[in-house]
Enzyme design. Structure first.
Site, mmCIF file in Angstrom:
data_model
loop_
_atom_site.group_PDB
_atom_site.id
_atom_site.type_symbol
_atom_site.label_atom_id
_atom_site.label_comp_id
_atom_site.label_asym_id
_atom_site.label_seq_id
_atom_site.Cartn_x
_atom_site.Cartn_y
_atom_site.Cartn_z
ATOM 1 N N SER A 67 -53.440 -29.111 -3.539
ATOM 2 C CA SER A 67 -53.968 -30.197 -2.707
ATOM 3 C C SER A 67 -53.206 -30.398 -1.410
ATOM 4 O O SER A 67 -53.651 -31.180 -0.558
ATOM 5 C CB SER A 67 -53.961 -31.504 -3.506
ATOM 6 O OG SER A 67 -54.882 -31.443 -4.578
ATOM 7 N N GLU B 154 0.784 -1.225 0.000
ATOM 8 C CA GLU B 154 0.000 0.000 0.000
ATOM 9 C C GLU B 154 0.822 1.286 0.000
ATOM 10 O O GLU B 154 0.391 2.285 -0.542
ATOM 11 C CB GLU B 154 -0.933 0.009 1.220
ATOM 12 C CG GLU B 154 -1.997 -1.075 1.201
ATOM 13 C CD GLU B 154 -2.951 -0.923 0.032
ATOM 14 O OE1 GLU B 154 -3.537 0.162 -0.127
ATOM 15 O OE2 GLU B 154 -3.099 -1.895 -0.735
#
Length: 719
Positions: free
Chosen positions: A423, A134
Site C-alpha cells: 500500500s 620482524e
C-alpha cells in the site's frame, strides 16, 4: 841347497786414482704401498670410504654450479629492479577518500597511500618496532638468514606442521621480495584478481622461497639497508585499505609517521602478520594486545627501557575520532557504485569524494534501528530492515542497508533488495487523481468489487479488515488504506496515467499491467520509493536521489564532477501535491500510521505498506525537513509474523525521525488548510422563478469545440 834370497815386504806405491765418473741418477720408482691383507672391517668400510669420496666430489662441484646459478640469477634480478621511488608505491589502483557534507572523512575505499617516506621522515621508534618484531638481525645479514629459516622449521615441526608450513623465517629483505612479487606486476590478463595475485606472491612454497634468495641478494646489492626498510614501510599492507605505514598512521591515528609514539608504532608493526585480523578498527583490544607483544620484544632487544615499556603498556594506542567513526559503510558503497567507475572502483588516481552524508543523521538512523530490534523484536530473529533519509531535493543524508552496520561490501537492502511495495504505492494513485482535478474531499465508493481481467478472469480485491464503509472521501480512503475504493479510483483515472505518474516520480522498476497495480504488487527499492515521496514533499517535482556532490583528484582544487541538486521535472501540480500531503498527514494522525506520530506536536505525513502474506512491511513519510523510508522483511522472503507497515516499520521510522529532529525547530508541512479549501455550502436563492420562455436555450457544443476543450483542459491541468 841354495840360499833363498830375502824378499822385502814393501807396499805398492800409491798412485792417485783418476776421478771416478759420477754414477747416473737412479730412476726413482714409485713403489706401491704394500697391500695389507684386508680384514673383515676393511671390506665393510671400503664402500663407505668410496661413497664419502664420491659425495665430496659431487658436493663441491654441485656447490660451484649452485653458486654460479645464484650469481647469475642475482645479477639478472639486479638489472630488473627499478629505483626506490618506483618501488615505493606498488598499488594497482588508487584510493577514494569519502567526506561528508561538512568535509569530514567518514570512509576510505581502494588502496590508500600516504606518499613516499624515507627513514629520515619516520619516527625512529617505528623502525625499531618493525625490526624487533620482524627481523632482529636485519642489519647483520645479507638478505637471507639461515639461522632464522632453521628456527622457523623447528617451530613448524614442533607445532605439528610441515617444515615449510606456517612460519617461514623470512627476513625483511625477503618480505620486500614478496611485496614486490619478485618483480612481477599484476595484470588483469593473468586471469586472476589482484587479491589472488597477491596471495600467490605470498605463497610459502619451497620453489617460491628458492626464487626469493637471489632476488633478496639483488635487493641487498641494489639498495642500502635503510632503503630496503623504507621500501618495506611504504609497501606493506596494514588493513582498512591502508597501503604503507604513512597511510596507516593517518588512517588509524590521524597523524604522520614522524609523530608516532612507541605504543602507536608497536600497534602498526603488530599488524604486519595479519592486517585484517589485528586491525584496530575491527577489534581495538586485540590490536592493543598484539602491540604489547611488540613492545615486549622492543624492551628485550634494548630499544625501550623498562620505564618506557611500562608507560607504553599503560597508555596504549587508541583510534582517532575519524577512525572510530564506524558509520556510513552502506552509504559509501552506494556512492562508489553510483559514481563513474574510472574515478571510483577502478580508479588509478587518488580521489576525494564530497558527499551528502550527514553523520549525525546517519548515527541517528543506525541507533534507531538497533533500539527497536533490541527492545521489540524477538531475540535471534533474522528479520532485516533498511532505512533511507533524504532531503526534499533528493540529497541522501543517511542510508542503513541492514542490521549489521560495520564495514562495507555487504548486501545493501536499501538499494539492492527489489520488493513488492504494497500500500505504500497508493499515494501515486491519488496523486494522479488529484492532478486530473479530483479533490481531497471528493467521495469514492468503498464496497465489494469484481473486475474482469483479460486472460485471468474475475478479480475481487478485499480490504484488510474485510469490512466496507460505503461512500468515503479520498482522504479517508488513503488514510485508512482502503483497497476497493483505491482500485475504483485507479480505474476511473486510468492505469496508464497512474503508471506514468509513478514512473515520473522515479519508480523505474517494471510496473504491473493489471488492476492490482493500485495495491502495490509491483516491485521497487527503498531508495526509489523514498525518492518518489520526496517529490511529493517538494510540491510535485521529481527527484533523482544522489549522494555525490563533488569529485576531486588529490592535490587539485577544481572538481572533475559537481552536483548540487537532484530536482527534475514537475510531475503533478503544486496544489495537487499540497492536498496529497494533507491526506497523508491524516494517515498518521488517525489512519494506519498512528504509531509514527512524533512528539511535541511536530507534524508528519506518511503511508504504510504491507504486501501479501506480510513478506514485506514498509513505512515511508516525511516532515517539513526530511523524508525517511523504512523497509522490513526477511532476505529469503519468509513471511513476517504479526508485522505490518503500521507496526514495527512505523516505530523504526518514529525512532529515527525523533533523533533526526532533536534540537530542530518545528517546521510545518507544505499542505492545504482543509477548512480554507472546503467547498462552499450551496446558496439557496429566494426569488420569483424566471419564465421558461425567457431562459436562454442550451446549445450542445459541436465536435470541434469538445476536442478543443479537452486539449486545453489537459494542458492547464498539467501546469
Amino acid at each position: 841347497m841354495a840360499k833363498s834370497a830375502k824378499t822385502r815386504l814393501v807396499a805398492d806405491k800409491r798412485r792417485s786414482a783418476p776421478p771416478a765418473a759420477k754414477p747416473a741418477p737412479k730412476k726413482r720408482v714409485r713403489r706401491k704401498p704394500a697391500r695389507r691383507p684386508r680384514g673383515l672391517l676393511g671390506w665393510l668400510l671400503a664402500p663407505v670410504r668410496f661413497l664419502l669420496r664420491l659425495a665430496f666430489a659431487v658436493a663441491w662441484r654441485g656447490a660451484a654450479v649452485v653458486a654460479l646459478i645464484l650469481a647469475v640469477a642475482t645479477i639478472w634480478n639486479y638489472t630488473r629492479i627499478p629505483d626506490m621511488a618506483t618501488l615505493a608505491d606498488g598499488r594497482a589502483r588508487g584510493s577514494v577518500t569519502l567526506q561528508d557534507r561538512e568535509g569530514r572523512t567518514f570512509a576510505w575505499r581502494g588502496d590508500n597511500y600516504g606518499g613516499l617516506v624515507t627513514m629520515d621522515g619516520v619516527a625512529p621508534v617505528l623502525a625499531q618496532a618493525v625490526i624487533a618484531s620482524e627481523d632482529k638481525r636485519f642489519y647483520g645479514h645479507m638478505g637471507v638468514s639461515p639461522r632464522g629459516i632453521a628456527g622457523a622449521m623447528r617451530t613448524n615441526i614442533a607445532a605439528g606442521r610441515g617444515p615449510f608450513s606456517g612460519s617461514g623465517g623470512s627476513t625483511i629483505t625477503q618480505q620486500v621480495a614478496k611485496l614486490l612479487c619478485l618483480g612481477q606486476d599484476w595484470d588483469p590478463s593473468l586471469g586472476m584478481t589482484e587479491a589472488e595475485f597477491e596471495d600467490d606472491c605470498r605463497a610459502g612454497s619451497v620453489w617460491r622461497k628458492l626464487k626469493e634468495i637471489p632476488y633478496a641478494f639483488a635487493l641487498e646489492a641494489k639498495f642500502t639497508k635503510d632503503e630496503i626498510l623504507a621500501i618495506y614501510l611504504n609497501r606493506a599492507y596494514l588493513g582498512a585499505g591502508a597501503r604503507g605505514f604513512a597511510a596507516a598512521s593517518q588512517r588509524y591515528f590521524g597523524k604522520s609517521v614522524a609523530q608516532l609514539d612507541a605504543a602507536e608504532a608497536a600497534m602498526l608493526s603488530g599488524l604486519l602478520p595479519a592486517p585484517s585480523y589485528y586491525a584496530p578498527t575491527n577489534n581495538l583490544q586485540r590490536a592493543q594486545d598484539r602491540a604489547e607483544t611488540v613492545l615486549r620484544l622492543m624492551r628485550d632487544q634494548g630499544y625501550l627501557s623498562t620505564a618506557e615499556f611500562t608507560h607504553a603498556v599503560e597508555t596504549p594506542a587508541t583510534l582517532s575520532p575519524a577512525a572510530r567513526q564506524d558509520t556510513g559503510g552502506y552509504f559509501a558503497d552506494w556512492v562508489m557504485s553510483d559514481g563513474p567507475d574510472f574515478l571510483t572502483d577502478d580508479t588509478t588516481e587518488d580521489v576525494i569524494v564530497r558527499t551528502t552524508l550527514d553523520q549525525r543523521i546517519q548515527k541517528a538512523a543506525e541507533e534507531a534501528l538497533a533500539e527497536v530490534f533490541a527492545t521489540k523484536v524477538s531475540p535471534g530473529s533474522e528479520a532485516q530492515a533498511a532505512i533511507v533519509v533524504m532531503s526534499a531535493d533528493g540529497a541522501v543524508r543517511a542510508m542503513v542497508g541492514g542490521r549489521d552496520t560495520r564495514g562495507g561490501g555487504q548486501f545493501n537492502r536499501a538499494i539492492q533488495a527489489v520488493r513488492q511495495t504494497g500500500s505504500s504505492f497508493k499515494p501515486f494513485v491519488y496523486a494522479a487523481a488529484l492532478d486530473l482535478g479530483s479533490r481531497f474531499d471528493d467521495f469514492i465508493l468503498d464496497a465489494p468489487l469484481t473486475i474482469q481481467v483479460p486472460g485471468s478472469g474475475p478479480w475481487s480485491p478485499e480490504n484488510y479488515t474485510r469490512n466496507y464503509s460505503g461512500d468515503v472521501t479520498l482522504t479517508e480512503s488513503l488514510a485508512r488504506s482502503l483497497n476497493t475504493s483505491t482500485v475504483r479510483l485507479s480505474q476511473q483515472v486510468g492505469l496508464d496515467i497512474v503508471r506514468n505518474v509513478a514512473r515520473q516520480f522515479g519508480i523505474d522498476s517494471d510496473l504491473a499491467e493489471g488492476p492490482a497495480l493500485a495495491l502495490g504488487v509491483s516491485e521497487s527499492t527503498l531508495l526509489e520509493m523514498t525518492g518518489a515521496y520526496a517529490g511529493i514533499l517538494n510540491g510535485g517535482t521529481s527527484v533523482t536521489p544522489y549522494g555525490l556532490t563533488s569529485l576531486t583528484l588529490r592535490g587539485d582544487t577544481d572538481p572533475l564532477l559537481d552536483h548540487d541538486s537532484g530536482l527534475g521535472e514537475r510531475v503533478i501540480q503544486e496544489q495537487a501535491a499540497r492536498q496529497l500531503i494533507y491526506m497523508m498527514y491524516r494517515g498518521i494522525e488517525d489512519g494506519t500510521g498512528q504509531r509514527a506520530q512524533l512528539p511535541d506536536g511536530r507534524p508528519a505525513a506518511g503511508k504504510t505498506g504491507t504486501t501479501q502474506a506480510a513478506r514485506d512491511a514498509w513505512f515511508i513519510g516525511f516532515t517539513g525537513d526530511y523524508v525517511a523510508g523504512v523497509w522490513m522483511g526477511y532476505d529469503d522472503n519468509t513471511p513476517l509474523k504479526g508485522v505490518t507497515g503500521g507496526g514495527l516499520p512505523a516505530e523504526i521510522w518514529r525512532e529515527t525521525m525523533m533523533r533526526v529532529h532533536d534540537g530542530l525547530p518545528i517546521r510545518p508541512l507544505p499542505m492545504i488548510d482543509p477548512a480554507a479549501e472546503a467547498r462552499p455550502a450551496p446558496q439557496i436563492v429566494r426569488q420569483d422563478p424566471v419564465p421558461e420562455a425567457q431562459l436562454p436555450a442550451e446549445r450542445e457544443p459541436d465536435l470541434a469545440e469538445r476536442i478543443l476543450m479537452d486539449v486545453l483542459g489537459g494542458i492547464f491541468r498539467r501546469n
